[in-house]
Design a protein around this motif. Structure first.
Motif, PDB file in Angstrom:
ATOM      1  N   LEU A 144      11.452  18.346  -1.856  1.00  0.00           N
ATOM      2  CA  LEU A 144      10.029  18.176  -2.497  1.00  0.00           C
ATOM      3  C   LEU A 144       9.374  19.457  -2.393  1.00  0.00           C
ATOM      4  N   TYR A 145       9.618  20.262  -1.370  1.00  0.00           N
ATOM      5  CA  TYR A 145       8.984  21.078  -1.145  1.00  0.00           C
ATOM      6  C   TYR A 145       9.654  22.428  -2.207  1.00  0.00           C
ATOM      7  N   SER A 201       5.496  10.967  -2.018  1.00  0.00           N
ATOM      8  CA  SER A 201       6.026  12.035  -0.997  1.00  0.00           C
ATOM      9  C   SER A 201       7.018  11.653   0.018  1.00  0.00           C
ATOM     10  N   SER A 224       8.257  11.284  -7.984  1.00  0.00           N
ATOM     11  CA  SER A 224       7.500  11.917  -7.050  1.00  0.00           C
ATOM     12  C   SER A 224       6.440  12.610  -7.482  1.00  0.00           C
ATOM     13  N   ILE A 225       5.644  13.384  -6.754  1.00  0.00           N
ATOM     14  CA  ILE A 225       4.583  14.115  -7.380  1.00  0.00           C
ATOM     15  C   ILE A 225       5.213  15.439  -8.184  1.00  0.00           C
ATOM     16  N   CYS A 232      -1.969  17.702  -5.101  1.00  0.00           N
ATOM     17  CA  CYS A 232      -1.033  16.588  -5.297  1.00  0.00           C
ATOM     18  C   CYS A 232      -0.489  16.363  -3.948  1.00  0.00           C
ATOM     19  N   LEU A 233      -0.136  17.400  -3.085  1.00  0.00           N
ATOM     20  CA  LEU A 233       0.684  17.112  -1.713  1.00  0.00           C
ATOM     21  C   LEU A 233      -0.428  16.582  -0.963  1.00  0.00           C
ATOM     22  N   ARG A 250      12.164  15.442   1.688  1.00  0.00           N
ATOM     23  CA  ARG A 250      10.963  16.066   1.788  1.00  0.00           C
ATOM     24  C   ARG A 250      11.198  17.588   1.620  1.00  0.00           C
ATOM     25  N   ALA A 302      -0.853  12.732  -1.772  1.00  0.00           N
ATOM     26  CA  ALA A 302       0.373  11.930  -1.499  1.00  0.00           C
ATOM     27  C   ALA A 302       0.179  11.759  -0.112  1.00  0.00           C
ATOM     28  N   ASP A 303       0.140  12.712   0.793  1.00  0.00           N
ATOM     29  CA  ASP A 303       0.308  12.774   2.132  1.00  0.00           C
ATOM     30  C   ASP A 303      -0.990  11.532   2.638  1.00  0.00           C
ATOM     31  N   MET A 343       8.436  21.716  -5.820  1.00  0.00           N
ATOM     32  CA  MET A 343       6.878  22.064  -5.807  1.00  0.00           C
ATOM     33  C   MET A 343       6.593  23.433  -6.036  1.00  0.00           C
TER      34      MET A 343
END
Length: 216
Positions: free
Chosen positions: A96-97, A85, A163-164, A68-69, A93, A72-73, A100
């Motif tokens: 997000l980390y 992302s 978001s993811i 997923c990361l 960000r 998205a990137d 996740m």
């Protein structure tokens, strides 16, 4: 691109995202009922014998959160409406980390204890106790997420924009549907899951994987 999948497994979040991004890809079924994930052809691609696996050119990538990361990137810039992302170096960000890592290392790990208690205990009674304790801990984790959503400045984990992490959480919440108190029964998670379920990407993914109700 190719996404190796088995219906309803940890392939769901990457599959949702591929649909969200509108990327061309091929779904490759790995029939776990025939132990295809443990056979030589698949093990040559993924020696761990786990699902999902993404192949993008020369890249062979495993682990649902990592896929997923990466997607998205690598490809979110092509999506005109949503950046799944947040930009590198921003507080968003970092959050997000955080989400996740929490979802994959904490909630998903506990769900695996719930579904596979025999991996942690040799006898039936012990495994049943492991399963019961895992369900209790999952409930605490869902409560934590529910509280966060109640205080969030927006409809999603990171705020106003999906978001993811949201796609990943939807997948994990779906796995709780057989518990005494599934994610859908929480005050905030229930409407949150319904909002996500209305997304075309999720509906289409369920159709493609042959998944039927109850969806979450």
């Amino acid at each position: 691109m190719q996404l190796y999948y088995s219906p309803g497994t940890a392939c769901l979040a990457p599959h949702f995202l591929l649909e969200e991004l509108g990327l061309p890809y091929e779904l490759v079924l790995v029939d776990t009922s025939k132990q295809e994930h443990q056979q030589a052809a698949y093990l040559k691609l993924n020696p761990n014998g786990k699902i999902p696996l993404l192949i993008d050119g020369d890249l062979q990538l495993t682990e649902s959160a990592a896929i997923c990361l990466y997607l998205a990137d690598q490809y979110a810039a092509q999506h005109k409406a949503i950046n799944f992302s947040p930009a590198l170096g921003t507080p968003e960000r970092a959050r997000l980390y955080q989400w996740m890592m929490y979802l994959t290392n904490t909630l998903q790990a506990e769900l695996l204890s719930y579904f596979y208690p025999e991996r942690l205990h040799d006898d039936v009674a012990g495994a049943a106790q492991v399963k019961a304790h895992a369900e209790q801990r999952v409930a605490q984790m869902l409560g934590y997420i529910d509280d966060h959503l109640a205080q969030a400045q927006g409809a999603y984990l990171l705020g106003e924009q999906v978001s993811i992490a949201d796609l990943f959480l939807f997948m994990l919440c779906r796995w709780t549907r057989g518990m005494q108190k599934p994610a859908r029964d929480y005050a905030q998670l229930g409407p949150y899951l319904q909002r996500l379920f209305e997304r075309r990407s999720i509906i289409k993914t369920f159709e493609m994987e042959g998944i039927q109700a109850p969806f979450y």
